[in-house]
Design a protein around this motif. Sequence first.
Motif, short mmCIF file in Angstrom:
data_model
loop_
_atom_site.label_atom_id
_atom_site.label_comp_id
_atom_site.label_asym_id
_atom_site.label_seq_id
_atom_site.Cartn_x
_atom_site.Cartn_y
_atom_site.Cartn_z
N LEU A 117 0.87 -1.18 0.00
CA LEU A 117 0.00 0.00 0.00
C LEU A 117 0.90 1.23 0.00
N LEU A 119 1.02 5.21 0.25
CA LEU A 119 0.38 6.48 0.57
C LEU A 119 1.46 7.57 0.67
N THR A 120 2.50 7.29 1.47
CA THR A 120 3.54 8.29 1.77
C THR A 120 4.28 8.75 0.50
N GLY A 125 3.98 12.91 4.53
CA GLY A 125 4.12 11.76 5.42
C GLY A 125 3.00 11.77 6.44
N SER A 126 3.20 12.51 7.54
CA SER A 126 2.18 12.56 8.59
C SER A 126 0.89 13.22 8.09
N PHE A 150 9.21 5.15 0.57
CA PHE A 150 9.32 4.14 1.65
C PHE A 150 8.45 2.89 1.46
N THR A 152 6.79 -0.36 1.54
CA THR A 152 7.24 -1.69 1.98
C THR A 152 6.80 -2.73 0.96
N ASN A 203 12.08 -1.92 0.95
CA ASN A 203 11.53 -0.56 1.06
C ASN A 203 12.11 0.27 -0.07
N MET A 353 11.97 1.32 14.47
CA MET A 353 11.08 1.45 13.30
C MET A 353 9.61 1.53 13.72
N ILE A 356 7.86 4.75 14.24
CA ILE A 356 7.73 5.65 13.08
C ILE A 356 6.64 5.20 12.10
N ILE A 357 6.58 3.89 11.83
CA ILE A 357 5.69 3.44 10.73
C ILE A 357 4.21 3.47 11.14
N THR A 360 3.47 8.09 12.85
CA THR A 360 4.45 8.18 13.96
C THR A 360 3.70 8.18 15.30
N GLU A 362 3.81 10.41 17.50
CA GLU A 362 3.21 11.73 17.74
C GLU A 362 1.80 11.76 17.14
N LEU A 366 -1.95 12.25 18.84
CA LEU A 366 -2.98 13.21 18.39
C LEU A 366 -4.33 12.51 18.27
C1 LIG Z 1 10.44 1.08 7.39
C2 LIG Z 1 9.34 1.94 6.87
C3 LIG Z 1 8.31 1.36 6.14
C4 LIG Z 1 7.28 2.15 5.62
N1 LIG Z 1 6.32 1.57 4.83
C5 LIG Z 1 5.38 2.36 4.24
C6 LIG Z 1 4.43 1.79 3.33
O1 LIG Z 1 4.42 0.59 3.06
N2 LIG Z 1 3.51 2.62 2.74
C7 LIG Z 1 3.48 3.96 3.02
O2 LIG Z 1 2.63 4.65 2.46
N3 LIG Z 1 4.37 4.52 3.88
C8 LIG Z 1 5.32 3.76 4.49
N4 LIG Z 1 6.24 4.32 5.35
C9 LIG Z 1 6.19 5.74 5.62
C10 LIG Z 1 5.75 6.09 7.03
O3 LIG Z 1 4.39 5.84 7.18
C11 LIG Z 1 6.14 7.56 7.26
O4 LIG Z 1 7.55 7.61 7.36
C12 LIG Z 1 5.50 8.14 8.50
O5 LIG Z 1 4.12 8.25 8.35
C13 LIG Z 1 6.07 9.54 8.83
O6 LIG Z 1 6.10 10.37 7.72
P1 LIG Z 1 7.46 11.16 7.38
O7 LIG Z 1 8.55 10.17 7.38
O8 LIG Z 1 7.24 11.96 6.16
O9 LIG Z 1 7.68 12.13 8.63
P2 LIG Z 1 7.07 13.60 8.83
O10 LIG Z 1 5.61 13.58 8.61
O11 LIG Z 1 7.88 14.57 8.06
O12 LIG Z 1 7.34 13.81 10.38
C14 LIG Z 1 8.60 14.22 10.92
C15 LIG Z 1 8.43 14.40 12.43
O13 LIG Z 1 7.45 15.43 12.69
C16 LIG Z 1 6.43 14.91 13.52
N5 LIG Z 1 5.15 15.54 13.20
C17 LIG Z 1 4.57 15.67 11.98
N6 LIG Z 1 3.37 16.26 12.10
C18 LIG Z 1 3.16 16.48 13.42
C19 LIG Z 1 2.11 17.05 14.19
N7 LIG Z 1 0.99 17.50 13.62
N8 LIG Z 1 2.26 17.12 15.54
C20 LIG Z 1 3.38 16.65 16.14
N9 LIG Z 1 4.42 16.11 15.47
C21 LIG Z 1 4.31 16.02 14.13
C22 LIG Z 1 6.42 13.42 13.24
O14 LIG Z 1 5.81 12.69 14.29
C23 LIG Z 1 7.91 13.14 13.12
O15 LIG Z 1 8.47 13.01 14.39
C24 LIG Z 1 7.27 3.54 5.88
C25 LIG Z 1 8.30 4.12 6.64
C26 LIG Z 1 9.33 3.34 7.12
C27 LIG Z 1 10.43 3.99 7.90
#
Ligand SMILES: Cc1cc2nc3c(=O)[nH]c(=O)nc-3n(C[C@H](O)[C@H](O)[C@H](O)COP(=O)(O)OP(=O)(O)OC[C@H]3O[C@@H](n4cnc5c(N)ncnc54)[C@H](O)[C@@H]3O)c2cc1C
Length: 377
Positions: A117, A119-120, A125-126, A150, A152, A203, A353, A356-357, A360, A362, A366
């Motif tokens: 799947l 999405l990211t 991301g978040s 990212f 998987t 990944n 990991m 984060i996945i 996160t 955080e 929320l």
């Molecule tokens: C090993 C691995 C496997 C993954 N597999 C998949 C997958 O299969 N499919 C997929 O779609 N994605 C996947 N991901 C992506 C993963 O879901 C995202 O990395 C995650 O959602 C965070 O997004 P970001 O890395 O862009 O961090 P960001 O969103 O940039 O966040 C950076 C930091 O800011 C914080 N932050 C952001 N917004 C807020 C807020 N409103 N309040 C407080 N803190 C906040 C976050 O908590 C984090 O600490 C994977 C990631 C990893 C590492």
Amino acid sequence: MDLDKEVLSGAVEFIEKYIQPREKEIEVEGLFVKDIFKELGYHGFIAIPFPKEYGGLGLSFRLFVDVSRLIAKHSGTISGVIGAHLLSAFSILIGGTEEQKQKSLTKLIKGELIGSLALTEPNAGSDPSSIETEAKKEGDYYILNGTKAFTTNAGLSDIYVIMAKTDRERGARGMSAFIVESTDENFKIGRQESKMALPGLPNASLFLNDVKLYRDRVVGKEGTGFAIVMKTLDIGRVTTGVGALGLSERALEEAVKYSKKRIQFGKPISSFEMIQSYIADMATEIEASKLLVMNAAEKKDQNDPKFSLYASMAKYYASKVAVDVSRLAVQIFGGYGWIEDYIVARLYKEAKMYEIIEGTNEIQKLIISNYILKEVK
Ligand SMILES: Cc1cc2nc3c(=O)[nH]c(=O)nc-3n(C[C@H](O)[C@H](O)[C@H](O)COP(=O)(O)OP(=O)(O)OC[C@H]3O[C@@H](n4cnc5c(N)ncnc54)[C@H](O)[C@@H]3O)c2cc1C
């Protein structure tokens, strides 16, 4: 209940035969991952929580989570592959058309196809509502352009459920899910990421450059993508929680065994009260994690309207505990805990990991606090 016991003992046998003897090759060298996944499918483990009408076993999600816990204790890699695969299967079960369920879901459930799947994105991301991948309608077709980050199982999967904007003006309702096949023209997989841990878990980024899809590739109806992915991620949070739980259980087991063998000051270190205090903390936190994860799985089985809350609590707490417990396990191993030959060094890195996945921690906080702030007047 007897059937549940039978499935669990089958899982133990499976792990002893296919995973345990090759643990190092899987976890350190990334070997056998696809073969083991296919065997899991063949033996019916993926099918556990899916409806019988699509070839599932129609058993509880709780049972599936219990089996996943055993797998995660021995292989974070296999646990991660299954978790990502499940996201693709559940998104089609939740939102797909009958035709998509018959064509793709039935094969995903048997493990004949592997799924992801996506999405990211690099800039989303978040905040998934800010995705930039676009699907433009042209007659009976959609043209997809964008990059996913990212993902998987990238490279391993046959099917990618990909989120794209079909209408930028409609916010969450302007997002749709698409089934992209690995063989689709102009669809490319990036290089495998070099990561802090789990080298065998694929990944990578996905690149869509004018990927042309017939309209029957929209999962369900146009505009339902956001709702589908949010419901799917709730399920993913429980499987992430159970991955963290399995890791914590393994870390405790290894630390206890080591503490009984390691002699200092003429005694096993397990006889020292400070080590006993660590063991008590680890065991108690693990028990609390287990209760939260199993509770969330039961809420899913009961279609509880607050399942999302319990799933976030389970993921948040179990992943935090995995980091705490694996850190203490390294401490109990002393200098040997820092050496890669000992499993606890690997577990400590893998644990991070889970914080984060699937959103996160955080973001989990929320979600949890939003529920509580609304509930308490
Ligand atoms: C090993 C691995 C496997 C993954 N597999 C998949 C997958 O299969 N499919 C997929 O779609 N994605 C996947 N991901 C992506 C993963 O879901 C995202 O990395 C995650 O959602 C965070 O997004 P970001 O890395 O862009 O961090 P960001 O969103 O940039 O966040 C950076 C930091 O800011 C914080 N932050 C952001 N917004 C807020 C807020 N409103 N309040 C407080 N803190 C906040 C976050 O908590 C984090 O600490 C994977 C990631 C990893 C590492």
